[in-house]
Design a protein around this motif. Structure first.
Motif, PDB file in Angstrom:
ATOM      1  N   ALA A  39      -6.290  -5.033  20.097  1.00 56.59           N
ATOM      2  CA  ALA A  39      -5.090  -4.277  20.439  1.00 56.59           C
ATOM      3  C   ALA A  39      -4.939  -3.092  19.481  1.00 56.59           C
ATOM      4  N   PRO A  40      -4.470  -1.967  19.994  1.00 58.62           N
ATOM      5  CA  PRO A  40      -4.216  -0.817  19.111  1.00 58.62           C
ATOM      6  C   PRO A  40      -3.001  -1.112  18.232  1.00 58.62           C
ATOM      7  N   PRO A  41      -2.746  -0.290  17.224  1.00 62.78           N
ATOM      8  CA  PRO A  41      -1.611  -0.536  16.308  1.00 62.78           C
ATOM      9  C   PRO A  41      -0.271  -0.743  17.023  1.00 62.78           C
ATOM     10  N   ARG A  42      -0.030  -0.036  18.106  1.00 65.85           N
ATOM     11  CA  ARG A  42       1.245  -0.215  18.817  1.00 65.85           C
ATOM     12  C   ARG A  42       1.348  -1.607  19.431  1.00 65.85           C
ATOM     13  N   GLY A  43       0.218  -2.253  19.644  1.00 64.42           N
ATOM     14  CA  GLY A  43       0.232  -3.621  20.162  1.00 64.42           C
ATOM     15  C   GLY A  43       0.967  -4.568  19.229  1.00 64.42           C
ATOM     16  N   LYS A  44       0.881  -4.330  17.931  1.00 60.63           N
ATOM     17  CA  LYS A  44       1.592  -5.151  16.951  1.00 60.63           C
ATOM     18  C   LYS A  44       3.102  -5.022  17.140  1.00 60.63           C
ATOM     19  N   LEU A  45       3.571  -3.842  17.492  1.00 63.96           N
ATOM     20  CA  LEU A  45       5.002  -3.645  17.718  1.00 63.96           C
ATOM     21  C   LEU A  45       5.483  -4.502  18.885  1.00 63.96           C
ATOM     22  N   TYR A  46       4.691  -4.526  19.960  1.00 67.64           N
ATOM     23  CA  TYR A  46       5.023  -5.385  21.101  1.00 67.64           C
ATOM     24  C   TYR A  46       5.013  -6.849  20.681  1.00 67.64           C
ATOM     25  N   ALA A  47       3.953  -7.257  19.971  1.00 66.39           N
ATOM     26  CA  ALA A  47       3.816  -8.655  19.558  1.00 66.39           C
ATOM     27  C   ALA A  47       4.975  -9.077  18.656  1.00 66.39           C
ATOM     28  N   ASP A  48       5.375  -8.209  17.736  1.00 70.99           N
ATOM     29  CA  ASP A  48       6.490  -8.533  16.836  1.00 70.99           C
ATOM     30  C   ASP A  48       7.785  -8.725  17.623  1.00 70.99           C
ATOM     31  N   CYS A  49       8.009  -7.866  18.590  1.00 69.53           N
ATOM     32  CA  CYS A  49       9.222  -7.965  19.409  1.00 69.53           C
ATOM     33  C   CYS A  49       9.204  -9.250  20.241  1.00 69.53           C
ATOM     34  N   VAL A  50       8.110  -9.494  20.937  1.00 68.13           N
ATOM     35  CA  VAL A  50       8.008 -10.691  21.775  1.00 68.13           C
ATOM     36  C   VAL A  50       8.078 -11.945  20.903  1.00 68.13           C
ATOM     37  N   GLY A  51       7.441 -11.901  19.731  1.00 66.89           N
ATOM     38  CA  GLY A  51       7.479 -13.054  18.837  1.00 66.89           C
ATOM     39  C   GLY A  51       8.888 -13.394  18.382  1.00 66.89           C
ATOM     40  N   GLN A  52       9.645 -12.374  17.989  1.00 69.72           N
ATOM     41  CA  GLN A  52      11.024 -12.626  17.560  1.00 69.72           C
ATOM     42  C   GLN A  52      11.859 -13.159  18.727  1.00 69.72           C
ATOM     43  N   ALA A  53      11.701 -12.555  19.894  1.00 69.88           N
ATOM     44  CA  ALA A  53      12.457 -12.995  21.065  1.00 69.88           C
ATOM     45  C   ALA A  53      12.117 -14.447  21.419  1.00 69.88           C
ATOM     46  N   ALA A  54      10.848 -14.802  21.343  1.00 70.22           N
ATOM     47  CA  ALA A  54      10.445 -16.181  21.636  1.00 70.22           C
ATOM     48  C   ALA A  54      11.015 -17.141  20.595  1.00 70.22           C
ATOM     49  N   ALA A  55      10.951 -16.761  19.323  1.00 64.94           N
ATOM     50  CA  ALA A  55      11.443 -17.632  18.257  1.00 64.94           C
ATOM     51  C   ALA A  55      12.947 -17.865  18.350  1.00 64.94           C
ATOM     52  N   THR A  56      13.688 -16.845  18.807  1.00 66.07           N
ATOM     53  CA  THR A  56      15.151 -16.961  18.905  1.00 66.07           C
ATOM     54  C   THR A  56      15.605 -17.303  20.328  1.00 66.07           C
ATOM     55  N   ARG A  57      14.636 -17.515  21.196  1.00 62.43           N
ATOM     56  CA  ARG A  57      14.892 -17.870  22.607  1.00 62.43           C
ATOM     57  C   ARG A  57      15.718 -16.818  23.347  1.00 62.43           C
ATOM     58  N   LYS A  58      15.498 -15.547  23.012  1.00 64.32           N
ATOM     59  CA  LYS A  58      16.157 -14.467  23.745  1.00 64.32           C
ATOM     60  C   LYS A  58      15.226 -14.046  24.881  1.00 64.32           C
ATOM     61  N   ILE A  59      15.118 -14.939  25.839  1.00 62.15           N
ATOM     62  CA  ILE A  59      14.229 -14.763  26.989  1.00 62.15           C
ATOM     63  C   ILE A  59      15.051 -15.043  28.233  1.00 62.15           C
ATOM     64  N   ASP A  60      14.951 -14.164  29.199  1.00 58.22           N
ATOM     65  CA  ASP A  60      15.576 -14.431  30.486  1.00 58.22           C
ATOM     66  C   ASP A  60      14.616 -14.045  31.593  1.00 58.22           C
ATOM     67  N   ARG A  61      15.060 -14.182  32.783  1.00 59.06           N
ATOM     68  CA  ARG A  61      14.222 -13.923  33.947  1.00 59.06           C
ATOM     69  C   ARG A  61      14.880 -12.870  34.812  1.00 59.06           C
ATOM     70  N   THR A  62      14.059 -12.055  35.434  1.00 57.95           N
ATOM     71  CA  THR A  62      14.549 -11.076  36.404  1.00 57.95           C
ATOM     72  C   THR A  62      13.477 -10.931  37.471  1.00 57.95           C
ATOM     73  N   ASP A  63      13.895 -10.794  38.711  1.00 55.82           N
ATOM     74  CA  ASP A  63      12.908 -10.653  39.772  1.00 55.82           C
ATOM     75  C   ASP A  63      13.484  -9.933  40.974  1.00 55.82           C
ATOM     76  N   ASP A  64      12.563  -9.451  41.798  1.00 58.31           N
ATOM     77  CA  ASP A  64      12.944  -8.916  43.094  1.00 58.31           C
ATOM     78  C   ASP A  64      12.169  -9.729  44.122  1.00 58.31           C
ATOM     79  N   SER A  65      12.057  -9.252  45.333  1.00 54.11           N
ATOM     80  CA  SER A  65      11.444 -10.055  46.388  1.00 54.11           C
ATOM     81  C   SER A  65       9.974 -10.395  46.141  1.00 54.11           C
ATOM     82  N   SER A  66       9.268  -9.605  45.344  1.00 52.01           N
ATOM     83  CA  SER A  66       7.836  -9.868  45.162  1.00 52.01           C
ATOM     84  C   SER A  66       7.365  -9.881  43.712  1.00 52.01           C
ATOM     85  N   THR A  67       8.248  -9.599  42.766  1.00 49.52           N
ATOM     86  CA  THR A  67       7.848  -9.512  41.368  1.00 49.52           C
ATOM     87  C   THR A  67       8.743 -10.414  40.524  1.00 49.52           C
ATOM     88  N   HIS A  68       8.123 -11.239  39.707  1.00 47.28           N
ATOM     89  CA  HIS A  68       8.848 -12.194  38.877  1.00 47.28           C
ATOM     90  C   HIS A  68       8.520 -11.898  37.413  1.00 47.28           C
TER      91      HIS A  68
END
Length: 142
Positions: A39-68
């Motif tokens: 992953a390029p350096p910006r990939g770490k920024l994504y990973a850090d954000c997703v990691g914190q959200a997963a650790a604090t359970r700040k995860i929700d769901r959103t979808d439309d008719s064909s995308t989840h």
């Protein structure tokens, strides 16, 4: 008569050629894992954000008719770092705007709405938030 026969033959050849343009369809999908690269350096920024959200359970769901989607929301330092990195990108891609006292930056130009778009916002030096979406397919809906 010959002209019609040639037309029919050409049409048949064309139909066969069109049907054969995807040889993998005839034998099934290629199930070989796709090889990635680091992953390029910006990939770490994504990973850090997703990691914190997963650790604090700040995860929700959103979808439309064909995308989840699963949406991961981070705050604090991971959000500040991603928001800062988006500054030049958003300016160049016309994906920064202000609304309700917040400055917003997205990773893609908004055409219709924010569905499926990764974005960050800030209301000041200590108020940062980012939302990163992961397309998980219909498995999530089931």
């Amino acid at each position: 008569m010959i002209r019609r026969l040639v037309s029919v033959c050409l049409a048949a050849i064309g139909a066969t050629a069109c049907a054969s343009t995807h040889p993998s369809d005839a034998v099934g999908p290629d199930l070989t894992p796709i090889v990635g690269s680091p992953a390029p350096p910006r990939g770490k920024l994504y990973a850090d954000c997703v990691g914190q959200a997963a650790a604090t359970r700040k995860i929700d769901r959103t979808d439309d008719s064909s995308t989840h989607l699963l949406r991961f929301t981070c705050t604090g330092e991971p959000a500040r770092a991603l928001f800062a990195e988006l500054k030049e990108w958003s300016a160049a891609n016309k994906s920064e705007w202000t609304a309700n006292g917040r400055t917003w930056r997205s990773t893609a130009k908004i055409h219709r709405d924010l569905f499926g778009v990764d974005y960050c916002s800030s209301k000041g030096a200590a108020d940062f938030a980012c939302a990163i979406t992961l397309n998980v397919g219909s498995f999530l809906a089931g």
